[in-house]
Enzyme design. Sequence first.
Site, PDB file in Angstrom:
ATOM      1  CG  HIS A 196      -2.063  -0.889   1.157  1.00 47.34           C
ATOM      2  ND1 HIS A 196      -2.009  -2.211   1.538  1.00 47.34           N
ATOM      3  CD2 HIS A 196      -3.310  -0.692   0.680  1.00 47.34           C
ATOM      4  CE1 HIS A 196      -3.179  -2.768   1.340  1.00 47.34           C
ATOM      5  NE2 HIS A 196      -3.993  -1.890   0.823  1.00 47.34           N
ATOM      6  CE  LYS A 199      -3.577  -0.562   4.974  1.00 39.95           C
ATOM      7  NZ  LYS A 199      -4.834   0.066   5.458  1.00 39.95           N
TER       8      LYS A 199
HETATM    9  N1  LIG Z   1     -12.710  -1.009   3.334  1.00 42.66           N
HETATM   10  C1  LIG Z   1     -12.151  -0.521   2.239  1.00 42.66           C
HETATM   11  O1  LIG Z   1     -12.519  -0.867   1.090  1.00 42.66           O
HETATM   12  C2  LIG Z   1     -11.098   0.522   2.389  1.00 42.66           C
HETATM   13  C3  LIG Z   1     -10.674   0.872   3.635  1.00 42.66           C
HETATM   14  N2  LIG Z   1      -9.779   1.880   3.816  1.00 42.66           N
HETATM   15  C4  LIG Z   1      -9.480   2.234   5.208  1.00 42.66           C
HETATM   16  O2  LIG Z   1     -10.087   3.495   5.476  1.00 42.66           O
HETATM   17  C5  LIG Z   1      -9.327   4.195   6.471  1.00 42.66           C
HETATM   18  C6  LIG Z   1      -9.004   5.584   5.948  1.00 42.66           C
HETATM   19  O3  LIG Z   1      -8.149   5.457   4.863  1.00 42.66           O
HETATM   20  P1  LIG Z   1      -7.658   6.818   4.138  1.00 42.66           P
HETATM   21  O4  LIG Z   1      -8.840   7.585   3.657  1.00 42.66           O
HETATM   22  O5  LIG Z   1      -6.580   6.465   3.205  1.00 42.66           O
HETATM   23  O6  LIG Z   1      -7.013   7.599   5.399  1.00 42.66           O
HETATM   24  P2  LIG Z   1      -6.796   9.163   5.584  1.00 42.66           P
HETATM   25  O7  LIG Z   1      -5.846   9.289   6.721  1.00 42.66           O
HETATM   26  O8  LIG Z   1      -6.497   9.799   4.279  1.00 42.66           O
HETATM   27  O9  LIG Z   1      -8.247   9.699   6.037  1.00 42.66           O
HETATM   28  C7  LIG Z   1      -8.773   9.499   7.316  1.00 42.66           C
HETATM   29  C8  LIG Z   1      -9.537  10.777   7.699  1.00 42.66           C
HETATM   30  O10 LIG Z   1     -10.245  10.560   8.926  1.00 42.66           O
HETATM   31  C9  LIG Z   1     -10.167  11.764   9.657  1.00 42.66           C
HETATM   32  N3  LIG Z   1     -10.499  11.573  11.065  1.00 42.66           N
HETATM   33  C10 LIG Z   1      -9.708  11.060  12.039  1.00 42.66           C
HETATM   34  N4  LIG Z   1     -10.353  11.089  13.225  1.00 42.66           N
HETATM   35  C11 LIG Z   1     -11.583  11.630  12.980  1.00 42.66           C
HETATM   36  C12 LIG Z   1     -12.711  11.941  13.797  1.00 42.66           C
HETATM   37  N5  LIG Z   1     -12.702  11.721  15.114  1.00 42.66           N
HETATM   38  N6  LIG Z   1     -13.802  12.505  13.214  1.00 42.66           N
HETATM   39  C13 LIG Z   1     -13.814  12.740  11.866  1.00 42.66           C
HETATM   40  N7  LIG Z   1     -12.786  12.481  11.034  1.00 42.66           N
HETATM   41  C14 LIG Z   1     -11.677  11.930  11.600  1.00 42.66           C
HETATM   42  C15 LIG Z   1      -8.733  12.243   9.429  1.00 42.66           C
HETATM   43  O11 LIG Z   1      -8.596  13.604   9.782  1.00 42.66           O
HETATM   44  C16 LIG Z   1      -8.581  11.978   7.920  1.00 42.66           C
HETATM   45  O12 LIG Z   1      -9.011  13.085   7.162  1.00 42.66           O
HETATM   46  C17 LIG Z   1      -8.117   3.312   6.758  1.00 42.66           C
HETATM   47  O13 LIG Z   1      -8.410   2.530   7.898  1.00 42.66           O
HETATM   48  C18 LIG Z   1      -8.033   2.414   5.539  1.00 42.66           C
HETATM   49  O14 LIG Z   1      -7.439   1.158   5.813  1.00 42.66           O
HETATM   50  C19 LIG Z   1      -9.239   2.587   2.765  1.00 42.66           C
HETATM   51  C20 LIG Z   1      -9.628   2.270   1.488  1.00 42.66           C
HETATM   52  C21 LIG Z   1     -10.559   1.185   1.205  1.00 42.66           C
HETATM   53  O1  LIG Z   2      -5.476   2.059   3.483  1.00 48.07           O
HETATM   54  C1  LIG Z   2      -5.811   1.790   2.278  1.00 48.07           C
HETATM   55  O2  LIG Z   2      -5.555   2.491   1.283  1.00 48.07           O
HETATM   56  C2  LIG Z   2      -6.593   0.544   2.091  1.00 48.07           C
HETATM   57  N1  LIG Z   2      -6.979  -0.096   3.157  1.00 48.07           N
HETATM   58  C3  LIG Z   2      -7.813  -1.252   3.180  1.00 48.07           C
HETATM   59  C4  LIG Z   2      -7.086  -2.387   3.886  1.00 48.07           C
HETATM   60  O3  LIG Z   2      -6.513  -2.085   4.985  1.00 48.07           O
HETATM   61  O4  LIG Z   2      -7.120  -3.502   3.347  1.00 48.07           O
HETATM   62  C5  LIG Z   2      -8.407  -1.608   1.834  1.00 48.07           C
HETATM   63  C6  LIG Z   2      -7.540  -1.289   0.659  1.00 48.07           C
HETATM   64  O5  LIG Z   2      -6.555  -2.272   0.519  1.00 48.07           O
HETATM   65  C7  LIG Z   2      -6.951   0.101   0.712  1.00 48.07           C
END
Ligand SMILES: NC(=O)C1=CN([C@@H]2O[C@H](COP(=O)(O)OP(=O)(O)OC[C@H]3O[C@@H](n4cnc5c(N)ncnc54)[C@H](O)[C@@H]3O)[C@@H](O)[C@H]2O)C=CC1
Ligand SMILES: O=C(O)C1=N[C@H](C(=O)O)C[C@H](O)C1
Length: 258
Positions: free
Chosen positions: A146, A150
């Site tokens: 990733h 991350k």
């Molecule tokens: N399930 C899926 O398909 C996917 C899951 N993810 C997961 O999503 C999460 C976020 O990933 P990204 O967007 O890349 O991270 P990022 O760090 O770019 O965004 C996270 C956001 O949450 C905000 N945040 C933190 N605490 C908060 C609160 N108390 N209230 C409101 N906002 C708050 C941060 O300020 C930041 O803007 C990670 O855990 C990642 O693994 C990411 C992509 C796909």
């Molecule tokens: O943090 C990410 O970007 C992603 N997080 C998810 C994970 O922890 O598997 C899903 C995806 O791979 C992207």
Amino acid sequence: MKKINLAISGCLGRMGKQLIKSSKSNNNFKLVALTESKPLNKKIAGIKLSQNTDQTFENTDVIIDFTVPKCTLEILKIASKLKKKVVIGTTGFSQKEENSIKKYSKQISILKAGNMSLGVNLLMYLTEIASKSLNDEYLSKIFEAHHKHKKDYPSGTALMLGKGIANGKDKKFYSVIGKKFLNKKNFPYGEKINFNSIRKGEVVGEHEVLFSSGKEIIKLNHEAFDRALYSDGALSAAIWLRTKKPGLYSMRDLLNFK
Ligand SMILES: NC(=O)C1=CN([C@@H]2O[C@H](COP(=O)(O)OP(=O)(O)OC[C@H]3O[C@@H](n4cnc5c(N)ncnc54)[C@H](O)[C@@H]3O)[C@@H](O)[C@H]2O)C=CC1
Ligand SMILES: O=C(O)C1=N[C@H](C(=O)O)C[C@H](O)C1
């Protein structure tokens, strides 16, 4: 059909920005709330950013959360009081936090998936079939890569795929987790499932499951190139969740991969 009033937490994050973009071009949704971790005097799509409060979510039907575990639990506390549905994409939960999510799902409808893409959920299903079909001569390990931002590892997706291997063997996942390597050039197969996580550049997401007998290697691989993959999955989940009673659901329930 009435539009779904949608709230997005973490709206300034990589996924938050993608979700705003995808929801604006989806007629099933009306964006009504955007939250971030601290007070910001900022508007997006005509909506003033706020923090996670009862008032913020009062007019919401579904909250989509791709943030950090602490935020997710904060949202679930409010959502369970206001009886709001929640789509959780956030990963990196502890066992204790997973148990709390399970408890909240007795009160409200939650769809939680470490990866919202069709491809990865299909890969998990194929991994289960492979694991069930291969005898104990075959050892397995999981690789994932990733972007450098991350924080959690192994990824939620890698853990899902590990669970697929365990399901295929009819074993408890936590009993088969091996070593968790970070940024290793090579990593070994083991009696349990070893993981290797690479963090580099702006990689969107790559996952590989490997099964080896010593005489042959079978590889199952998925590569993501566009975060719209995940936001499309999350929005489909929000629509699907609309008619569901309280419970904890996964993308496998929605996609019907049994
Ligand atoms: N399930 C899926 O398909 C996917 C899951 N993810 C997961 O999503 C999460 C976020 O990933 P990204 O967007 O890349 O991270 P990022 O760090 O770019 O965004 C996270 C956001 O949450 C905000 N945040 C933190 N605490 C908060 C609160 N108390 N209230 C409101 N906002 C708050 C941060 O300020 C930041 O803007 C990670 O855990 C990642 O693994 C990411 C992509 C796909
Ligand atoms: O943090 C990410 O970007 C992603 N997080 C998810 C994970 O922890 O598997 C899903 C995806 O791979 C992207």
